[in-house]
Design a protein around this motif. Structure first.
Motif, mmCIF file in Angstrom:
data_model
loop_
_atom_site.group_PDB
_atom_site.id
_atom_site.type_symbol
_atom_site.label_atom_id
_atom_site.label_comp_id
_atom_site.label_asym_id
_atom_site.label_seq_id
_atom_site.Cartn_x
_atom_site.Cartn_y
_atom_site.Cartn_z
ATOM 1 N N TRP A 104 0.799 -1.238 0.000
ATOM 2 C CA TRP A 104 0.000 0.000 0.000
ATOM 3 C C TRP A 104 0.830 1.286 0.000
ATOM 4 O O TRP A 104 0.288 2.370 0.167
ATOM 5 N N LYS A 105 2.144 1.165 -0.143
ATOM 6 C CA LYS A 105 3.079 2.297 -0.212
ATOM 7 C C LYS A 105 3.309 2.953 1.160
ATOM 8 O O LYS A 105 2.563 2.742 2.104
ATOM 9 N N ASN A 106 4.366 3.748 1.214
ATOM 10 C CA ASN A 106 4.847 4.303 2.486
ATOM 11 C C ASN A 106 3.844 5.208 3.191
ATOM 12 O O ASN A 106 3.692 5.144 4.413
ATOM 13 N N LYS A 107 3.195 6.078 2.441
ATOM 14 C CA LYS A 107 2.275 7.047 3.064
ATOM 15 C C LYS A 107 1.182 6.334 3.846
ATOM 16 O O LYS A 107 0.906 6.664 5.011
ATOM 17 N N ILE A 108 0.574 5.337 3.217
ATOM 18 C CA ILE A 108 -0.500 4.595 3.886
ATOM 19 C C ILE A 108 0.061 3.788 5.049
ATOM 20 O O ILE A 108 -0.559 3.715 6.123
ATOM 21 N N ALA A 109 1.243 3.208 4.883
ATOM 22 C CA ALA A 109 1.852 2.421 5.961
ATOM 23 C C ALA A 109 2.093 3.282 7.205
ATOM 24 O O ALA A 109 1.799 2.866 8.334
ATOM 25 N N VAL A 110 2.610 4.495 7.008
ATOM 26 C CA VAL A 110 2.854 5.405 8.148
ATOM 27 C C VAL A 110 1.532 5.742 8.830
ATOM 28 O O VAL A 110 1.428 5.733 10.068
ATOM 29 N N LEU A 111 0.488 6.021 8.038
ATOM 30 C CA LEU A 111 -0.819 6.370 8.611
ATOM 31 C C LEU A 111 -1.434 5.182 9.360
ATOM 32 O O LEU A 111 -2.055 5.356 10.406
ATOM 33 N N VAL A 112 -1.238 3.969 8.838
ATOM 34 C CA VAL A 112 -1.735 2.763 9.517
ATOM 35 C C VAL A 112 -1.014 2.581 10.856
ATOM 36 O O VAL A 112 -1.644 2.270 11.878
ATOM 37 N N GLY A 113 0.300 2.787 10.857
ATOM 38 C CA GLY A 113 1.053 2.704 12.109
ATOM 39 C C GLY A 113 0.542 3.716 13.125
ATOM 40 O O GLY A 113 0.358 3.390 14.309
ATOM 41 N N ASP A 114 0.273 4.936 12.663
ATOM 42 C CA ASP A 114 -0.276 5.980 13.548
ATOM 43 C C ASP A 114 -1.643 5.573 14.089
ATOM 44 O O ASP A 114 -1.960 5.796 15.269
#
Length: 323
Positions: A104-114
């Motif tokens: 899902w690419k980096n942007k979505i991964a960071v938001l999922v982690g948040d």
């Protein structure tokens, strides 16, 4: 080798209930988030961290609703850090599956982690589990500090054995320590017992990481890949010991190889041979066993019980594993 399902038997029903509660704790009204969290849940590992929480709670007084929340909190915050780590490391696989950032690419991964981080915080705050939140938040802080300490020291290649222990105490051991402390705290035990269980978990976490670092010098081909840590220029205990037991010219040569191997398989094989010849693996194994025995000494201050036996077996499983 102990079987993880056999170890889990005394708390199997609790783990099953936990898995349902953990799924529920990740739910969202956003379809994309639900798809991603469903993907995460399907690929969860052996549930070793929740097992530490449940056995520790059972040892310290008994499993209750706060124990389930404590285990979910640990898993939510830990999963958040793993999702973020994969972004930081540009890693596209975890346990043989595609990582979140790969799909899902980096942007979505960071938001999922948040999102996972916030779900863990809310789970504790909404239920007044402030002691559990403090324990796990401290672990996450230490994990970040440990990663940054390692980055700083790797750049300068000046990691001593003491610094190595500081790094793994923060990076790895703090999480297992928080599992054991959370379990005891959820059972309502006193601060002395909670700290005793935290220290027990810390000793096991250090032993676990030393064992993991030893695998880097192990099998090749389809087994555990050789030299992953070396490729990433991580200085682990077997290498530290070997460097400390080499003469100046040999030490300089090996440090230069670690810094400038450029993923050359022959150079990496040369470093691995050097570590083995200098007794780095034997020394690391001795140190791992020392930390394991320190943990057992703490555990043996508790009276014999099914929970104590479960923790003993779980410790042996994590330190005697072959991968």
């Amino acid at each position: 080798m102990l079987n993880i399902n056999e170890i889990k038997k005394p708390i199997a029903s609790e783990i099953d209930v936990f898995e349902e509660k953990f799924k529920a704790s990740m739910r969202s009204s956003v379809p994309l988030l639900d798809r991603i969290t469903h993907y995460i849940v399907k690929r969860k590992g052996k549930q070793i961290r929740p097992m530490f929480v449940f056995f520790a709670a059972k040892l310290a007084g008994g499993i209750n609703e706060a124990t389930y929340r404590g285990a979910a909190l640990v898993e939510l915050l830990h999963t958040a850090t793993l999702v973020h780590d994969d972004v930081v490391d540009n890693s596209y696989q975890r346990r043989g599956f595609f990582s979140i950032n790969a799909l899902w690419k980096n942007k979505i991964a960071v938001l999922v982690g948040d999102y996972l981080l916030s779900k863990g915080l809310l789970l504790s705050i909404d239920n007044g589990d402030f002691k559990l939140l403090k324990i796990v938040s401290e672990a996450v802080k230490q994990m970040s500090e440990g990663e940054l300490l390692q980055v700083e020291k790797v750049r300068r290649m000046d990691i001593s054995e003491d610094v190595y222990y500081d790094v793994i105490r923060q990076k790895t051991a703090s999480l297992i320590a928080s599992c054991c402390a959370c379990g005891a705290a959820s059972a309502g035990d006193d601060d002395e017992t909670i700290e005793k269980m935290r220290l027990f978990g810390e000793k096991i976490g250090i032993a676990f990481q030393i064992k993991d670092d030893m695998f880097d010098f192990g099998t090749d081909d389809v087994g555990k890949p050789l030299g992953i840590d070396i490729k990433e220029k991580k200085v682990t205990l077997p290498l530290i010991y070997a460097l400390n037991n080499a003469d100046k010219s040999e030490k300089r040569k090996m440090i230069d190889l670690v810094k400038n191997h450029n993923d050359d398989s022959k150079k990496i094989a040369q470093i691995i041979s050097f570590v083995k010849e200098k007794g780095g693996l034997q020394y690391a194994d001795t140190q791992m066993k020392r930390f394991t025995e320190d943990a057992f000494a703490i555990l043996n201050t508790f009276p014999p019980s099914e929970a104590r036996t479960g923790l003993e077996q779980l410790v042996r499983y994590t330190t005697e594993r072959d991968k």
